[in-house]
Design an enzyme around this catalytic site. Structure first.
Site, PDB file in Angstrom:
ATOM      1  N   ASP A 224       0.853  -1.186   0.000  1.00 26.06           N
ATOM      2  CA  ASP A 224       0.000   0.000   0.000  1.00 26.06           C
ATOM      3  C   ASP A 224       0.890   1.237   0.000  1.00 26.06           C
ATOM      4  O   ASP A 224       1.580   1.520   0.985  1.00 26.06           O
ATOM      5  CB  ASP A 224      -0.911   0.008   1.230  1.00 26.06           C
ATOM      6  CG  ASP A 224      -1.873  -1.165   1.243  1.00 26.06           C
ATOM      7  OD1 ASP A 224      -2.393  -1.498   0.161  1.00 26.06           O
ATOM      8  OD2 ASP A 224      -2.080  -1.751   2.321  1.00 26.06           O
ATOM      9  N   LEU A 225       0.887   1.974  -1.081  1.00 30.58           N
ATOM     10  CA  LEU A 225       1.820   3.074  -1.289  1.00 30.58           C
ATOM     11  C   LEU A 225       1.753   4.096  -0.161  1.00 30.58           C
ATOM     12  O   LEU A 225       0.687   4.649   0.127  1.00 30.58           O
ATOM     13  CB  LEU A 225       1.528   3.747  -2.636  1.00 30.58           C
ATOM     14  CG  LEU A 225       2.459   4.889  -3.042  1.00 30.58           C
ATOM     15  CD1 LEU A 225       3.878   4.392  -3.208  1.00 30.58           C
ATOM     16  CD2 LEU A 225       1.958   5.553  -4.319  1.00 30.58           C
ATOM     17  N   ASP A 226       2.902   4.343   0.467  1.00 30.44           N
ATOM     18  CA  ASP A 226       3.066   5.360   1.516  1.00 30.44           C
ATOM     19  C   ASP A 226       2.149   5.143   2.715  1.00 30.44           C
ATOM     20  O   ASP A 226       1.816   6.091   3.436  1.00 30.44           O
ATOM     21  CB  ASP A 226       2.836   6.770   0.943  1.00 30.44           C
ATOM     22  CG  ASP A 226       3.939   7.195  -0.012  1.00 30.44           C
ATOM     23  OD1 ASP A 226       5.077   6.731   0.166  1.00 30.44           O
ATOM     24  OD2 ASP A 226       3.658   7.981  -0.929  1.00 30.44           O
ATOM     25  N   GLU A 227       1.746   3.904   2.964  1.00 32.81           N
ATOM     26  CA  GLU A 227       0.853   3.625   4.086  1.00 32.81           C
ATOM     27  C   GLU A 227       1.425   2.590   5.052  1.00 32.81           C
ATOM     28  O   GLU A 227       0.713   2.082   5.909  1.00 32.81           O
ATOM     29  CB  GLU A 227      -0.516   3.165   3.573  1.00 32.81           C
ATOM     30  CG  GLU A 227      -1.268   4.242   2.814  1.00 32.81           C
ATOM     31  CD  GLU A 227      -2.684   3.836   2.455  1.00 32.81           C
ATOM     32  OE1 GLU A 227      -3.165   2.828   3.015  1.00 32.81           O
ATOM     33  OE2 GLU A 227      -3.304   4.512   1.620  1.00 32.81           O
TER      34      GLU A 227
END
Length: 282
Positions: A224-227
């Site tokens: 999950d991108l940047d999470e």
């Protein structure tokens, strides 16, 4: 010969965990040098980090701890040499401030690691890497060769026995498969405006909106991108007198310090996973 180790553990909270760990070490004439613990009331899990010295073979020590303590409490745990130097791979694109800062700390002996390689999709920083005698690998990424270049990256990580990958402002998105193959072993840094001011030129966007605080976030990379779970954050105050370029300069300073702290915490085994969060024993 006396050796130093770092023990980290997490397990369901119950009475007697600290006593069991301390008793195990005391029974083998171990000396605790540093200890920190935390009970998460929301999850009911207990977390602990202990740095100690002891005159016992590592393999025998691990086997004894697993049998007499870890199994009884259902622990997830690691035990590593306190002086071990994990092998790190640094990745960068066009902005080199974080790379330069980490290499300086490494060259000055302030980063407890062995920087094995620098990888970039551009050639801009090959001289910087060479000045620290760190091999530089240029893997240019385009839409049509992204999978091929990621395969080369995987091969380099395996060949160099890399323990940690640091995205020091690497601006390519890693595949979900790559992220899943290295859980808790990839650290990223980005500005803390997210979810606001996404995309290109975030500092210019922030300047137009007159923000008063800027900051940076270091986190583990997941699919999950940047999470991914956050390790470290910081902010600095700005005001109306500052241009977009001055905001960017201040932001880069924060990014450097936040990433350096996050990497050091990881290398010193101060970060324990706690679901979508982390426990960080500073």
């Amino acid at each position: 010969m006396t050796c130093r180790y770092v023990l980290t553990l997490s397990c369901p909270d119950r009475i007697g965990i600290v006593a069991a760990v301390a008793g195990f070490l005391a029974g083998r004439e171990g000396n605790i040098l540093e200890s920190a613990q935390y009970n998460d009331p929301e999850t009911g899990r207990f977390f602990m980090r202990v740095r100690f010295e002891i005159a016992q073979d590592h393999a025998a020590l691990r086997a004894g701890f697993a049998e007499s303590v870890a199994e009884a409490f259902g622990m997830e745990w690691t035990m590593n040499g306190a002086d071990d130097r994990p092998r790190v791979l640094l990745m960068v694109s066009k902005f080199g401030h974080c790379l330069n800062d980490l290499l300086y700390r490494y060259g000055s002996g302030l980063l407890p690691a062995e920087v094995a390689a620098v990888v970039s999709n551009h050639r801009d920083f090959y001289r910087l890497a060479a000045s620290y005698d760190v091999p530089f690998h240029h893997l240019p990424v385009r839409a049509q060769n992204k999978s091929e270049q990621e395969t080369k990256l995987r091969e380099l990580i395996a060949e160099q026995a890399i323990d940690l990958v640091v995205l020091a402002r690497y601006m390519q998105v890693l595949s979900p498969e790559f992220c899943a193959a290295m859980p808790g072993r990839i650290i990223n840094i980005h500005h803390s405006f997210l979810p606001s001011f996404k995309g290109a030129a975030p500092y210019s966007q922030a300047h137009k909106r007159g923000v008063k605080l800027i900051g940076a976030t270091a986190h583990y990379v997941t699919a999950d991108l940047d999470e991914g779970p956050i390790i470290e954050q910081d902010v600095t105050r700005v005001d109306h007198t500052m241009s977009a370029d001055e905001l960017m300069a201040a932001g880069r300073d924060v990014e450097c310090s936040v990433l350096a702290r996050a990497v050091r915490y990881h290398l010193e085994r101060r970060v324990l996973p706690n679901g979508s969060r982390t426990v960080v024993f500073r």
